[in-house]
Design a protein around this motif. Sequence first.
Motif, PDB file in Angstrom:
ATOM      1  N   ASP A   1       0.858  -0.893  -0.086  1.00 42.11           N
ATOM      2  CA  ASP A   1       0.289  -0.157  -0.422  1.00 42.11           C
ATOM      3  C   ASP A   1       0.717   1.203   0.468  1.00 42.11           C
ATOM      4  OD1 ASP A   1      -1.964   1.675   0.462  1.00 42.11           O
ATOM      5  OD2 ASP A   1      -2.182   1.371   2.589  1.00 42.11           O
TER       6      ASP A   1
ATOM      7  N   ILE B   1      -5.409  -4.385   3.106  1.00 41.79           N
ATOM      8  CA  ILE B   1      -5.712  -4.548   2.095  1.00 41.79           C
ATOM      9  C   ILE B   1      -7.542  -3.005   1.939  1.00 41.79           C
ATOM     10  CG2 ILE B   1      -7.370  -6.204   0.925  1.00 41.79           C
ATOM     11  CD1 ILE B   1      -5.795  -8.345   1.020  1.00 41.79           C
TER      12      ILE B   1
ATOM     13  N   ALA C   1      -5.981   0.365   1.937  1.00 39.52           N
ATOM     14  CA  ALA C   1      -5.364   0.411   0.479  1.00 39.52           C
ATOM     15  C   ALA C   1      -7.094   0.551  -0.026  1.00 39.52           C
ATOM     16  CB  ALA C   1      -4.849  -1.216  -0.204  1.00 39.52           C
TER      17      ALA C   1
ATOM     18  N   THR D   1      -6.117   3.294  -2.875  1.00 39.05           N
ATOM     19  CA  THR D   1      -4.366   2.933  -3.670  1.00 39.05           C
ATOM     20  C   THR D   1      -4.856   2.021  -5.089  1.00 39.05           C
ATOM     21  OG1 THR D   1      -3.960   3.051  -1.599  1.00 39.05           O
ATOM     22  CG2 THR D   1      -2.311   2.483  -3.360  1.00 39.05           C
TER      23      THR D   1
ATOM     24  N   MET E   1      -3.459  -0.831  -6.138  1.00 41.98           N
ATOM     25  CA  MET E   1      -2.669  -2.454  -6.099  1.00 41.98           C
ATOM     26  C   MET E   1      -2.713  -3.152  -6.213  1.00 41.98           C
ATOM     27  SD  MET E   1      -1.354  -2.862  -1.872  1.00 41.98           S
ATOM     28  CE  MET E   1      -2.738  -3.834  -1.186  1.00 41.98           C
TER      29      MET E   1
ATOM     30  N   ALA F   1     -12.859  -3.849  -1.498  1.00 41.82           N
ATOM     31  CA  ALA F   1     -11.318  -4.168  -2.756  1.00 41.82           C
ATOM     32  C   ALA F   1     -12.170  -4.157  -3.893  1.00 41.82           C
ATOM     33  CB  ALA F   1     -10.083  -5.073  -1.913  1.00 41.82           C
TER      34      ALA F   1
ATOM     35  N   ALA G   1      -6.674  -1.285 -11.814  1.00 41.50           N
ATOM     36  CA  ALA G   1      -5.769  -1.077 -10.404  1.00 41.50           C
ATOM     37  C   ALA G   1      -5.672   0.278 -11.302  1.00 41.50           C
ATOM     38  CB  ALA G   1      -5.326  -2.314 -10.160  1.00 41.50           C
TER      39      ALA G   1
ATOM     40  N   THR H   1      -7.652  -1.460  -5.342  1.00 40.22           N
ATOM     41  CA  THR H   1      -7.439  -1.735  -5.004  1.00 40.22           C
ATOM     42  C   THR H   1      -7.984  -3.341  -5.213  1.00 40.22           C
ATOM     43  OG1 THR H   1      -6.117  -1.147  -2.776  1.00 40.22           O
ATOM     44  CG2 THR H   1      -6.351  -3.704  -2.968  1.00 40.22           C
TER      45      THR H   1
END
Length: 558
Positions: free
Chosen positions: A66, A93, A96, A101, A103, A132, A154, A160
Amino acid sequence: MPTAAPTAVPTATVADVVAQVLTELGVGHAFGVVGSGNFAVTNALIARGVPFTAARHEGGAASMADGYSRFSAHPGVLTLHQGCGLTNAVTGIGEAAKSRTPMIVLTADVAASSRLSNFRIDQDALALSVGAVPERVHSAETAVADVTRAWQTAVHGRRTVVVSLPLDVQASPAPETTTVRRPVAPAPVRPADSAVRELVRLIDESERPVFVAGRGGRNAGDEIAALADRVGALVATSAVANGLFRGHEFDLGISGGFSAPLTAELISNADLIVGWGCALNMWTMRHGSLIGENTRVVQIDDTAEALGAHRPVTLGIHGDCRATAADVLAAVGDTAQRYRTAEVSARLAERRWWNDTPTENLSTADTIDPRVFSAELDRLLPAERLVAIDSGNFMGYPSTYLRVPDHHSFCFTQAFQSIGLGLASGLGAALTRPDRLPVIGTGDGGFLMGIAELETAVRLGTPLVIAVYDDAAYGAEVHHFAGPDHADDVDLSTVTFPDVDIAAVARGYGATGVTVRTTADLAPVAEWLRSPQGVLVIDAKIAPDGGAWWLAEAFRGH
């Protein structure tokens, strides 16, 4: 140490295809804890030249990825074992995901036929539950498309993405040919002409405009600053964009709970506040107290549903911040002074920062005022630094006193409000700026929670400062539950602890440990900074502050 290897390798299995697609599309650095489920794909990434850092816990690996991905031009990769490897990483996670983020998480998964496997969980649902985007590689035939889609989400969607790699699919033979096509990046969202004209009108009618840039405005700093120069606006940032306008004459620093008294006053006196990629949430606007009764509020965001999500706005503009700033700059008239007066400039030069704001010294013979410690550390540290912040009662002190050269040097992992992420996220962020000394601010609770990665930091071998604000407690809870709204005899034994010699613990890991109770105790820190080598852990025994100045506002949001 990070590892890498030559890139000329065959694609024998789907695990190799996954690595090939990601390396051809572009990823920066991989982090993880390797188990049997992610052994093949991790080694396939390394074989294609992707550096890899082995963490001591999946949660630490997630936060490293992250921190890295927030500042790198290419997304970081997190590799995990199936089931428990993923659950160990889920807090990082979640941070993030909530921070948007970009990722990529590669997590092994059990084969569809392994119905009774101990590792079986609903990985897609778990990823979705923390914000996510769940994806998976379905077969050898779809592997390229599956991984390309995940990369596109992403990078272009700033999300994420958790990609599940079933073990039987990973081991399948690769297709005879693998063709990777880079997805075309979408054009920036251009604001409507009518919205641009309306913002110009609001600016023309204002006398004291303030621009606040957030995460979504980080890539538009020059354009926002140019427009602010033209129209006479003061500039500020949310915490995550700290440093974006560093060096500008009319920079107010962080808007919100971390604002110094003068900058909070100037923001609250604005008659127009424009949020650039900024949520204008309870943190950035102090639950709305920084917005005057008659202040007009404009929010600009390239995600339409973000507009007005946290508070009513006078004008919501669906547009990319850079494109919007450029269009408005082309439409406004001549340069105007407005809020940029000689008086405001002189006041900012004198009291812009908390470092310049007189406060009562709470130090005792055995403990140091966290403000005094932070100001002294800021004075000792080199200007070229990268600061990462853990969560807790202490967090305002390093966030405000340890000034950073620009927005590429402030890692603020607070979207999930979990303690214990700062050390690992700082390690990941530091890999993007090897020219700057990484400095991690953490509390004793968060440091001890994430201490497994101290071994990783020592193993990496690069200079690093860890400043531990040590009150032998979960300080936020102590001050909150012992506050005026609670009984005098409240039992705090669940959130207070015996004093720990953190400097000695750090030395046990191979770091340099220094205990600081007074400013005189900072002499070894100054000596270490003259020739930084390895990891320095500063155990600052801080005086009770009665609850940091921003704490009461923070708990109002719980």
